[in-house]
Design an enzyme around this catalytic site. Structure first.
Site, PDB file in Angstrom:
ATOM      1  N   LYS A 277       4.805  -0.887  -6.693  1.00  0.00           N
ATOM      2  CA  LYS A 277       5.960  -1.056  -5.806  1.00  0.00           C
ATOM      3  C   LYS A 277       6.876  -2.136  -6.364  1.00  0.00           C
ATOM      4  O   LYS A 277       6.409  -3.178  -6.844  1.00  0.00           O
ATOM      5  CB  LYS A 277       5.470  -1.431  -4.409  1.00  0.00           C
ATOM      6  CG  LYS A 277       6.545  -1.599  -3.351  1.00  0.00           C
ATOM      7  CD  LYS A 277       5.904  -1.906  -2.001  1.00  0.00           C
ATOM      8  CE  LYS A 277       6.922  -2.152  -0.907  1.00  0.00           C
ATOM      9  NZ  LYS A 277       6.278  -2.424   0.407  1.00  0.00           N
TER      10      LYS A 277
ATOM     11  N   SER B 126       7.897  -0.047   4.025  1.00  0.00           N
ATOM     12  CA  SER B 126       8.812  -0.134   2.902  1.00  0.00           C
ATOM     13  C   SER B 126       8.251   0.391   1.584  1.00  0.00           C
ATOM     14  O   SER B 126       8.961   0.436   0.577  1.00  0.00           O
ATOM     15  CB  SER B 126       9.233  -1.595   2.708  1.00  0.00           C
ATOM     16  OG  SER B 126       8.097  -2.406   2.407  1.00  0.00           O
TER      17      SER B 126
ATOM     18  N   SER C 264       3.857  -1.534   6.188  1.00  0.00           N
ATOM     19  CA  SER C 264       4.456  -0.847   5.040  1.00  0.00           C
ATOM     20  C   SER C 264       3.481  -0.100   4.143  1.00  0.00           C
ATOM     21  O   SER C 264       3.899   0.565   3.197  1.00  0.00           O
ATOM     22  CB  SER C 264       5.252  -1.850   4.193  1.00  0.00           C
ATOM     23  OG  SER C 264       6.372  -2.301   4.910  1.00  0.00           O
TER      24      SER C 264
END
Length: 478
Positions: A85, A160, A184
């Protein structure tokens, strides 16, 4: 030419096939890159590709397999691709934090979590999209564009860890790194039909403690076995961290492979922890599916309620800390930070250090109250992962022209059940137990355990996986 490898093969099975020399790491990497070429233009999971680096690492892994005297001498995930990520540093790659205001300079060193992945043999596949600074469960930004749900591209994949969820759900990666500061990991797990485990606070250490311990790293996977094996890689004692427990004596993979527990006290929460937020009946029904399966497996469903504090106390303490999400990010052009994050930064600057310290103290007090009640009342708690189905792309924008912070308020139904357990630091997992008949969308169920009981959480998640298998559910990608 399409790769002969099933792109939905779990990471643990892929690693075993590589060790047995049934498939080469180069073939596996090429298969992922080909699928990225095919699908990512319309789904937008990746924000940074380094195909030459991927192929070089895969070739080195293939050489290591051939040189090894025994498969047991190899790292557990040698040759398995895994994306990171875009909130964590990978040496030699840029870290944008999802922001158009960030620079593009390559990172000088990798985060400790990334180093653990590399030590375990993973081939780093690129970097995945995230909302700016990870503050929203949508990725639709000036810097990275909009990410789309493989099950319905008109819907968000959550966030996210948006790109991480898309990459795994669409078969572009067998597993993906994710981070969770308010849901997330678990939110994209629910939106994309995946398994997402948020570990206990402090079990997995990054280079720094994220937002006062609300945030932690983990992975998104398709199976409980993959989630357990990845946690074995990540949950290592880190003597340089501010706090880090000893490496667990028993591997999480061993726990999942052993006898399943029975007779546990299972509680349920289907009403929103924050007043005024409705829960979609499909999301509540998913909890019923889980409870019936657990009761049939020999567990006891109890009526005890989770002792939640008043909404205003919980929200005020959480948001005071959440205002600093993105703090410490070096910006090349602060004027290009998105309006809702500018508003968060302004709010953070308006709070003096004394008030901030009071909020941190209050958060710890509320956490203690909730966890003490949890331990007294339950072994596990089952909730919807989200209060809603995956919203349409752009749903977060309503009212933001007048008030940028409406972006967060519009996101509350997605994170209302998850964020509580970032405050308490308890381990929580989302499993894709259910789906909506009307839309075909996956619906996640969240299971929460007492701190440091990831073993129990994974065992019960495996029980549900056996009772209601989800491995064959795949989005129709054409």
């Amino acid at each position: 030419m399409r790769s002969p490898i099933d792109p939905f093969t779990p990471a643990v099975e892929l690693a075993a096939a590589i060790r047995r020399k049934e498939v080469s790491p180069v073939e596996v990497a090429d298969g992922c890159l080909e699928r990225m070429d095919e699908l990512d233009g319309r789904l937008n999971a990746f924000c940074h590709r380094a195909d030459d680096d991927v192929r070089k690492a895969a070739s080195a892994a293939a050489d290591a397999v051939m040189r090894a005297a025994s498969p047991e001498d190899l790292p557990p995930f040698l040759g398995v691709p895994l994306p990171i990520k875009d909130l964590l540093d990978v040496a030699g790659w840029p870290t944008t934090h999802g922001s158009a205001g960030a620079g593009q300079a390559p990172a000088a060193a990798s985060d400790p979590v990334v180093r653990r992945f590399v030590d375990a043999g993973f081939v780093l596949l690129g970097k995945t999209t995230t909302s700016e600074f990870g503050t929203l469960p949508f990725t639709e930004s000036e810097a990275l564009g909009a990410s789309h749900n493989p099950w319905d591209p008109n819907r968000t994949p959550g966030g996210s860890s948006s790109g991480a969820g898309v990459a795994v759900a669409a078969g572009m990666a067998p597993m993906a790194h994710a981070e969770d500061g308010g849901g997330s990991i678990r939110i994209p797990a629910s939106c994309n039909g995946l398994v997402g485990l948020k570990p206990t606070r402090g079990l997995v250490t990054n280079s720094t403690v994220s937002v006062e311990g609300l945030g932690t790293s983990g992975v998104l996977t398709r199976s409980v076995a993959d989630a357990a094996a990845a946690l074995d890689v990540l949950a290592r004692h880190d003597p340089a961290a501010w706090w880090s427990p000893p490496t667990p004596r028993r591997s999480f993979s061993t726990a999942v492979e052993g006898d399943m527990p029975t007779g546990l006290r299972i509680g349920a929460l289907t009403d929103s922890p924050i007043g005024g937020i409705g829960v979609d009946p499909v999301c509540a029904a998913a909890v019923g599916v889980a409870l019936r399966a657990l009761e049939a497996s020999g567990h006891h469903i109890v009526d005890t309620r989770l002792p939640l504090p008043p909404t205003e106390e919980l929200v005020a303490a959480f948001t005071t800390i959440w205002n600093i999400a993105g703090a410490g990010v070096v910006l090349a052009d602060p004027d290009r930070v998105e309006p809702h994050n500018r508003a968060l930064r302004d709010a953070a600057r308006s709070i003096d250090s004394w008030a901030y310290a009071e909020a941190v103290k209050k958060t710890q007090q509320l956490s203690r109250r909730i966890v003490e009640g949890f331990v007294a009342g339950f072994d596990l708690l089952v909730t919807p992962t989200m209060a809603c189905l995956p919203p349409l792309v752009g749903a977060w924008r309503a009212g933001t022209d007048d008030n940028p912070l409406m972006a967060l308020l519009n996101s509350y139904p997605m994170g209302v059940f998850t964020s509580v357990f970032n405050v308490t630091g308890q381990p929580a997992i989302s499993v894709p137990l259910h789906h909506d008949d009307a839309t075909g969308l996956p619906v996640g169920v969240q299971i929460v355990a007492a701190p440091w009981r990831e073993d129990l959480l994974l065992q019960v998640a495996r029980t549900l996986e056996l009772a209601h298998p989800w491995a064959d559910r795949r989005p129709a990608l054409g």
